[in-house]
Design a protein around this motif. Structure first.
Motif, PDB file in Angstrom:
ATOM      1  N   ALA A  25       0.531  -1.172  -0.043  1.00 33.85           N
ATOM      2  CA  ALA A  25      -0.004  -0.040  -0.079  1.00 33.85           C
ATOM      3  C   ALA A  25       0.591   1.596  -0.132  1.00 33.85           C
ATOM      4  O   ALA A  25       0.309   2.251   0.030  1.00 33.85           O
ATOM      5  N   THR A  26       1.819   1.518   0.112  1.00 32.85           N
ATOM      6  CA  THR A  26       2.781   2.108   0.314  1.00 32.85           C
ATOM      7  C   THR A  26       2.773   2.420  -1.443  1.00 32.85           C
ATOM      8  O   THR A  26       3.003   2.332  -2.330  1.00 32.85           O
ATOM      9  N   THR A  27       2.765   4.143  -1.418  1.00 35.07           N
ATOM     10  CA  THR A  27       3.378   4.851  -3.070  1.00 35.07           C
ATOM     11  C   THR A  27       4.844   5.285  -3.067  1.00 35.07           C
ATOM     12  O   THR A  27       5.619   5.222  -2.203  1.00 35.07           O
ATOM     13  N   LEU A  28       4.440   5.419  -4.271  1.00 42.06           N
ATOM     14  CA  LEU A  28       5.812   5.988  -4.627  1.00 42.06           C
ATOM     15  C   LEU A  28       6.418   7.284  -4.211  1.00 42.06           C
ATOM     16  O   LEU A  28       7.240   6.838  -3.366  1.00 42.06           O
ATOM     17  N   GLY A  29       5.671   8.477  -4.063  1.00 43.77           N
ATOM     18  CA  GLY A  29       6.139   9.576  -3.205  1.00 43.77           C
ATOM     19  C   GLY A  29       6.653   8.586  -1.712  1.00 43.77           C
ATOM     20  O   GLY A  29       7.373   9.570  -0.623  1.00 43.77           O
ATOM     21  N   MET A  30       6.109   8.215  -1.308  1.00 45.23           N
ATOM     22  CA  MET A  30       6.443   7.513   0.358  1.00 45.23           C
ATOM     23  C   MET A  30       7.243   6.777   0.316  1.00 45.23           C
ATOM     24  O   MET A  30       8.256   7.205   0.765  1.00 45.23           O
ATOM     25  N   ILE A  31       7.797   6.009  -0.727  1.00 47.12           N
ATOM     26  CA  ILE A  31       9.091   5.576  -1.112  1.00 47.12           C
ATOM     27  C   ILE A  31      10.669   6.542  -1.238  1.00 47.12           C
ATOM     28  O   ILE A  31      11.739   6.897  -0.849  1.00 47.12           O
ATOM     29  N   GLU A  32       9.950   7.500  -2.190  1.00 48.00           N
ATOM     30  CA  GLU A  32      10.747   8.832  -2.829  1.00 48.00           C
ATOM     31  C   GLU A  32      11.291   8.998  -1.353  1.00 48.00           C
ATOM     32  O   GLU A  32      12.831   9.669  -1.235  1.00 48.00           O
TER      33      GLU A  32
END
Length: 149
Positions: A25-32
Motif C-alpha cells: 500500500a506504500t506509494t511511490l512518493g512515500m518510497i521516495e
C-alpha cells in the motif's frame, strides 16, 4: 556525500493502488521520501526518476555518467525484457543495485529472469518498500568501504 539516482520503471507510479496484495500500500512518493531521508543518514544525496518509457530511463542512465556515483533501479517488467536497459547500465560503468518489491523468483516463470542482474552489484527482492532502504545501505557500503554503512 555520494550522489545516487533511484530509477523506477513502468507502472510504479501506481504504487499504493496497483495490486496492493502484491506490491503493498506504500506509494511511490512515500518510497521516495523514505529514500531521500535514509540516504542522507548514510551519506547519500538521493534523486529520483520514474518513467513508463524505456527510452526515458535509458537517457537518464546515460546522463548519470560522470554526475551520479551509483544507481538503484526497479525497472518493473522491463527487468525481464530489456536488453537495452542492461546495455545502458553496462555502458555507464556505474554501480547499480536492482530492487523489486515482490519476490520475482516466487512469481510467474517469466519474472525469474533479469537482464539487469548480470550488470548489477546485486538484486534485492521480496521485501516491499524496505528493499529500497536495503539497496541504499548496500550502495553506501560499496561507495564508502569501511564506512560500516
Amino acid at each position: 556525500m555520494h550522489d545516487v539516482l533511484v530509477l523506477n520503471g513502468p507502472n510504479l507510479n501506481l504504487l499504493g493502488t496497483r495490486q496492493p496484495e502484491v506490491y503493498g500500500a506504500t506509494t511511490l512518493g512515500m518510497i521516495e521520501d523514505r529514500c531521500t531521508k535514509h540516504g542522507a543518514s548514510v551519506g547519500l544525496n538521493v534523486s529520483h526518476l520514474q518513467s513508463n518509457h524505456e527510452g526515458v530511463l535509458i537517457d537518464a542512465i546515460h546522463a548519470a555518467r560522470g554526475v551520479q556515483d551509483g544507481l538503484i533501479v526497479n525497472a518493473g517488467a522491463l527487468t525481464h525484457t530489456s536488453i537495452a536497459l542492461m546495455d545502458a547500465f553496462a555502458s555507464v560503468e556505474l554501480p547499480v543495485v536492482e530492487v523489486h518489491l515482490s519476490n520475482i523468483h516466487a512469481r510467474e516463470a517469466f519474472r525469474h529472469s533479469s537482464y539487469i542482474a548480470p550488470v548489477a552489484l546485486g538484486q534485492i527482492c521480496g521485501f516491499g518498500a524496505q528493499g529500497y532502504i536495503f539497496a541504499l545501505d548496500a550502495l553506501a557500503a560499496h561507495l564508502t568501504p569501511g564506512s560500516g554503512a
